[in-house]
Enzyme design. Structure first.
Site, mmCIF file in Angstrom:
data_model
loop_
_atom_site.group_PDB
_atom_site.id
_atom_site.type_symbol
_atom_site.label_atom_id
_atom_site.label_comp_id
_atom_site.label_asym_id
_atom_site.label_seq_id
_atom_site.Cartn_x
_atom_site.Cartn_y
_atom_site.Cartn_z
ATOM 1 N N TYR A 52 0.857 -1.198 0.000
ATOM 2 C CA TYR A 52 0.000 0.000 0.000
ATOM 3 C C TYR A 52 0.883 1.234 0.000
ATOM 4 O O TYR A 52 1.858 1.310 0.759
ATOM 5 C CB TYR A 52 -0.896 0.031 1.241
ATOM 6 C CG TYR A 52 -2.345 -0.189 0.882
ATOM 7 C CD1 TYR A 52 -2.970 0.673 -0.020
ATOM 8 C CD2 TYR A 52 -3.075 -1.243 1.417
ATOM 9 C CE1 TYR A 52 -4.289 0.471 -0.388
ATOM 10 C CE2 TYR A 52 -4.396 -1.444 1.053
ATOM 11 C CZ TYR A 52 -4.993 -0.585 0.145
ATOM 12 O OH TYR A 52 -6.283 -0.765 -0.229
ATOM 13 N N GLU A 54 -0.524 4.801 -0.508
ATOM 14 C CA GLU A 54 -1.349 5.996 -0.761
ATOM 15 C C GLU A 54 -0.513 7.245 -0.552
ATOM 16 O O GLU A 54 0.264 7.344 0.404
ATOM 17 C CB GLU A 54 -2.580 5.998 0.144
ATOM 18 C CG GLU A 54 -3.610 4.981 -0.317
ATOM 19 C CD GLU A 54 -4.836 4.918 0.565
ATOM 20 O OE1 GLU A 54 -4.978 5.769 1.461
ATOM 21 O OE2 GLU A 54 -5.640 4.012 0.356
ATOM 22 N N ASP A 198 -6.453 13.388 -25.434
ATOM 23 C CA ASP A 198 -6.374 11.982 -25.044
ATOM 24 C C ASP A 198 -5.654 11.247 -26.171
ATOM 25 O O ASP A 198 -6.218 11.049 -27.248
ATOM 26 C CB ASP A 198 -7.804 11.456 -24.841
ATOM 27 C CG ASP A 198 -7.838 9.987 -24.479
ATOM 28 O OD1 ASP A 198 -6.819 9.293 -24.630
ATOM 29 O OD2 ASP A 198 -8.919 9.519 -24.051
ATOM 30 N N THR A 224 -3.366 5.903 -22.195
ATOM 31 C CA THR A 224 -3.186 4.597 -21.577
ATOM 32 C C THR A 224 -1.751 4.194 -21.864
ATOM 33 O O THR A 224 -1.070 4.818 -22.688
ATOM 34 C CB THR A 224 -4.142 3.534 -22.172
ATOM 35 O OG1 THR A 224 -3.987 3.534 -23.587
ATOM 36 C CG2 THR A 224 -5.583 3.836 -21.821
ATOM 37 N N LYS A 227 -1.442 0.404 -25.224
ATOM 38 C CA LYS A 227 -1.788 0.262 -26.649
ATOM 39 C C LYS A 227 -0.499 0.337 -27.474
ATOM 40 O O LYS A 227 0.344 -0.536 -27.337
ATOM 41 C CB LYS A 227 -2.819 1.334 -27.031
ATOM 42 C CG LYS A 227 -4.131 1.179 -26.247
ATOM 43 C CD LYS A 227 -5.176 2.167 -26.702
ATOM 44 C CE LYS A 227 -6.518 1.929 -26.039
ATOM 45 N NZ LYS A 227 -6.703 2.675 -24.772
ATOM 46 N N ARG A 233 -1.435 -2.638 -18.763
ATOM 47 C CA ARG A 233 -2.752 -1.980 -18.794
ATOM 48 C C ARG A 233 -2.777 -0.888 -17.724
ATOM 49 O O ARG A 233 -2.570 -1.164 -16.545
ATOM 50 C CB ARG A 233 -3.797 -3.056 -18.492
ATOM 51 C CG ARG A 233 -5.215 -2.717 -18.779
ATOM 52 C CD ARG A 233 -6.012 -3.994 -18.962
ATOM 53 N NE ARG A 233 -5.638 -4.628 -20.209
ATOM 54 C CZ ARG A 233 -6.047 -4.221 -21.418
ATOM 55 N NH1 ARG A 233 -6.875 -3.213 -21.531
ATOM 56 N NH2 ARG A 233 -5.628 -4.832 -22.497
HETATM 57 N N1 DSN Z 1 -11.377 0.276 -25.495
HETATM 58 C C1 DSN Z 1 -10.314 1.058 -26.076
HETATM 59 C C2 DSN Z 1 -10.171 0.845 -27.522
HETATM 60 O O1 DSN Z 1 -10.322 -0.293 -27.933
HETATM 61 O O2 DSN Z 1 -9.903 1.761 -28.248
HETATM 62 C C3 DSN Z 1 -10.457 2.475 -25.762
HETATM 63 O O3 DSN Z 1 -10.491 2.631 -24.396
#
Ligand code: DSN
Length: 416
Positions: A52, A54, A198, A224, A227, A233
């Protein structure tokens, strides 16, 4: 590979093992997915999950944080260097939680937000009525131009002038062209609204300098890490230094409790990998493969939304082939090819049916595919769609797909 699981929890082990085999033998063309390095997986599977922490490095609400402080500081410094950002918060659990914190760092519930319509390539967290963003904020959606299928910046400015949003959320999960971040910032400055961008989809290309970076322009940038960036993730917030306190406060204690330190460690690994020359070479190939795939599909008679791609993904309009996105997704799955159905701009079909599929090249490029393999991939996609009702043909394509994948092994040894 997973000895303890295999012995102690065979039921769960079987699902994990089957997923290893699926990832090894199938063609992964979902634009938002990728294969992480083993180093990222090791960090994710480490004892850091037990801790933990925080708070932030040097200011925690728990003892024993000396090691996780090192981890989080490494992640922060590497993220800042990778994107040339003044501030990085590496704690968001996902892209959507990063967006929640980003909005609430700048505006309050009830304020007006403008974002790209989900059906036109936007994202749920950019104002969909069923998402927190659509419930907390007064949303105005913009669409792409009907003829060009591109963002129309003149129309965007007209809408901003008419609606006077407090904040513009720019970015997409299904827009294959470049965003003109500088132009959007100029418009936001004229009409006095905040700008969040984003870049969840484009982050890896942005880090490699192959896609325009919004970092010099946006008040806050969210992404994120799993990707094109090829990490675990999770989410990440980058911002100007002047928003550091607001962003940190909004992430914790505002929206989250304890940070996931094992995931933050894996983010640090991914940011280090992102700074390497190998990563730049990889991203160049992601782009080359996407362009090749779009061109091949066009040659085979498919219409690519907006006429092509400047990134890792494309949206394929299937109407000329008399097949829906849903039917294509099912047929491709049977042929060992994983994609997702997706609305095309101004789609006449419902979101659960759709007229299109979204395809991306990050995962197959990690496998080692180059243009020659991409030509084969396009052929298999076309064959599977043509023979979507012929189970024997689909099975035979699946065998060819598995043979192609076997030449480019992923995670060798994980299946044992
Ligand atoms: N679910 C993602 C995508 O496939 O683009 C976006 O968050």
């Amino acid at each position: 590979m997973y000895n303890e699981l295999q012995i102690n929890d065979p039921e769960l082990y079987k699902a994990v093992h089957d997923e290893v085999l699926r990832q090894q033998h199938n063609l992964e063309l979902i634009a938002s997915e990728n294969y992480t390095s083993k180093a990222v997986l090791e960090a994710l599977g480490s004892v850091l999950t037990n801790k933990y922490a925080e708070g932030y490095p040097g200011k925690r609400y728990y003892g024993g944080c000396e090691n996780v402080d090192v981890v989080e500081n490494l992640a922060i410094e590497r993220a800042k260097k990778l994107f040339g950002a003044e501030h990085a918060n590496v704690q968001p659990h996902s892209g959507t939680t990063a967006n929640i914190s980003a909005y609430l760092s700048l505006i309050k519930p009830g304020d007006k937000v403008m974002g790209l319509n989900l059906d036109h390539g936007g994202h749920l967290s950019h104002g969909h009525p069923l998402n927190f963003s659509g419930k907390y904020f007064h949303i105005v959606h913009m669409n792409v131009n009907k003829d060009t299928e591109l963002i129309d910046y003149d129309e965007m400015e007209k809408l901003i002038a008419k609606e006077r949003p407090n904040l513009v959320m720019a970015g997409a999960s299904n827009y294959s062209r470049q965003w003109d971040w500088a132009r959007i910032k100029k418009i936001c400055d004229v009409w006095k609204c905040f700008l969040i961008t984003d870049i969840a989809h484009y982050a890896g290309l942005v880090a490699a300098g192959l896609y325009p970076s919004p970092v010099p322009y946006a008040d806050i940038v969210t992404t994120t890490t799993h990707k094109t960036l090829r990490g675990p993730r999770g989410g990440l917030i980058l911002s100007k230094a002047c928003y550091k306190a607001a962003v940190n406060r909004t992430v914790f204690p505002g929206n989250q409790g304890g940070p996931l330190m094992h995931v933050i460690a894996a983010k640090a690994v991914c940011f280090r990998e992102g700074l390497s020359d190998e990563f730049k070479t990889y991203q160049k190939q992601v782009l080359a493969n996407a362009r090749k795939l779009a061109a091949e599909l066009q040659t085979l008679g498919y219409r690519i939304v907006s006429g092509g791609t400047d990134c890792h993904l494309m949206c394929v309009d299937l109407r000329a082939k008399n097949v829906t996105g849903k039917e294509a997704e099912v047929a491709l799955d049977k042929a060992g090819i994983t994609v997702n159905k997706n609305t095309i701009p101004y789609d006449p079909q419902k979101p659960m049916i759709t007229s299109g599929i979204r395809i991306g090249t990050p995962a197959v490029t990690t496998r080692g595919f180059k243009e020659a393999e991409i030509v084969e991939v396009a052929g298999y996609i076309d064959e599977a769609i043509k023979h979507r009702e012929d189970e024997v043909m689909l099975k035979s394509i699946k065998e060819k797909v598995a043979a192609l994948c076997a030449k480019f092994p992923m995670y060798p040894g994980f299946e044992k």
